[in-house]
Design a protein around this motif. Structure first.
Motif, PDB file in Angstrom:
ATOM      1  N   ILE A 167      -5.919  -6.390  -1.763  1.00 33.19           N
ATOM      2  CA  ILE A 167      -5.649  -4.967  -1.562  1.00 33.19           C
ATOM      3  C   ILE A 167      -5.943  -4.278  -2.893  1.00 33.19           C
ATOM      4  O   ILE A 167      -5.347  -4.614  -3.915  1.00 33.19           O
ATOM      5  CB  ILE A 167      -4.194  -4.727  -1.119  1.00 33.19           C
ATOM      6  CG1 ILE A 167      -3.963  -5.374   0.253  1.00 33.19           C
ATOM      7  CG2 ILE A 167      -3.878  -3.223  -1.086  1.00 33.19           C
ATOM      8  CD1 ILE A 167      -2.521  -5.396   0.688  1.00 33.19           C
ATOM      9  N   ARG A 179      -3.537   1.586  -2.087  1.00 33.24           N
ATOM     10  CA  ARG A 179      -2.793   2.062  -0.917  1.00 33.24           C
ATOM     11  C   ARG A 179      -2.339   3.476  -1.243  1.00 33.24           C
ATOM     12  O   ARG A 179      -1.607   3.685  -2.208  1.00 33.24           O
ATOM     13  CB  ARG A 179      -1.579   1.171  -0.657  1.00 33.24           C
ATOM     14  CG  ARG A 179      -0.742   1.617   0.520  1.00 33.24           C
ATOM     15  CD  ARG A 179       0.574   0.830   0.557  1.00 33.24           C
ATOM     16  NE  ARG A 179       1.397   1.210   1.671  1.00 33.24           N
ATOM     17  CZ  ARG A 179       2.181   2.287   1.709  1.00 33.24           C
ATOM     18  NH1 ARG A 179       2.245   3.109   0.675  1.00 33.24           N
ATOM     19  NH2 ARG A 179       2.898   2.553   2.780  1.00 33.24           N
ATOM     20  N   ARG A 213       1.923  -5.096   4.787  1.00 31.38           N
ATOM     21  CA  ARG A 213       0.640  -5.337   4.128  1.00 31.38           C
ATOM     22  C   ARG A 213      -0.347  -5.920   5.143  1.00 31.38           C
ATOM     23  O   ARG A 213       0.009  -6.836   5.883  1.00 31.38           O
ATOM     24  CB  ARG A 213       0.806  -6.322   2.982  1.00 31.38           C
ATOM     25  CG  ARG A 213       1.740  -5.846   1.890  1.00 31.38           C
ATOM     26  CD  ARG A 213       1.926  -6.911   0.851  1.00 31.38           C
ATOM     27  NE  ARG A 213       0.659  -7.263   0.259  1.00 31.38           N
ATOM     28  CZ  ARG A 213       0.313  -7.019  -0.996  1.00 31.38           C
ATOM     29  NH1 ARG A 213       1.170  -6.458  -1.795  1.00 31.38           N
ATOM     30  NH2 ARG A 213      -0.871  -7.355  -1.451  1.00 31.38           N
ATOM     31  N   TRP A 268      -5.875   2.390   3.139  1.00 34.69           N
ATOM     32  CA  TRP A 268      -5.922   1.115   2.441  1.00 34.69           C
ATOM     33  C   TRP A 268      -7.350   0.850   1.991  1.00 34.69           C
ATOM     34  O   TRP A 268      -8.281   0.950   2.789  1.00 34.69           O
ATOM     35  CB  TRP A 268      -5.498  -0.024   3.372  1.00 34.69           C
ATOM     36  CG  TRP A 268      -4.096   0.039   3.866  1.00 34.69           C
ATOM     37  CD1 TRP A 268      -3.633   0.733   4.961  1.00 34.69           C
ATOM     38  CD2 TRP A 268      -2.958  -0.612   3.313  1.00 34.69           C
ATOM     39  NE1 TRP A 268      -2.291   0.547   5.117  1.00 34.69           N
ATOM     40  CE2 TRP A 268      -1.849  -0.288   4.109  1.00 34.69           C
ATOM     41  CE3 TRP A 268      -2.778  -1.453   2.214  1.00 34.69           C
ATOM     42  CZ2 TRP A 268      -0.574  -0.772   3.846  1.00 34.69           C
ATOM     43  CZ3 TRP A 268      -1.509  -1.937   1.956  1.00 34.69           C
ATOM     44  CH2 TRP A 268      -0.426  -1.595   2.764  1.00 34.69           C
TER      45      TRP A 268
END
Length: 102
Positions: free
Chosen positions: A53, A56, A36, A71
């Protein structure tokens, strides 16, 4: 998630600007390691913490070296897109619009 076979707007080699990304690696028994992004560093030394985030997505890129991960992250309160290909991270390079930008 299975990798999609599409360009998904992933920049071609000449449109890429390399960046450095600090990552967190989590190992889980019986699973692939999870990577990550936690901080993005620009070549000029500026750095931003990844606040969140958002998405993805994985894409296979025939002729471009295989798997590319896109991302979507929040940096400094703004939605940004980062790309990862193996250990290499990049963003879409900004187009120069004439003149010197200082």
């Amino acid at each position: 998630m299975a990798a999609a076979h599409a360009s998904a707007g992933i920049p071609r080699e000449p449109e890429r600007a390399p960046i450095r990304v600090d990552t967190l690696h989590r190992m889980r028994p019986g699973r692939m390691p999870e990577v990550r992004p936690i901080q993005v560093r620009w070549p000029d030394g500026r750095a931003w913490r990844v606040e969140r985030i958002v998405a993805r997505d994985e894409y296979t890129m025939p002729g471009a070296g295989g798997l590319v991960v896109r991302w979507r992250v929040i940096l400094a309160g703004q939605l940004k897109t980062l790309y990862q290909q193996g250990d290499t991270w990049f963003v879409r390079a900004r187009k120069q619009t004439g003149g010197d930008r200082t």
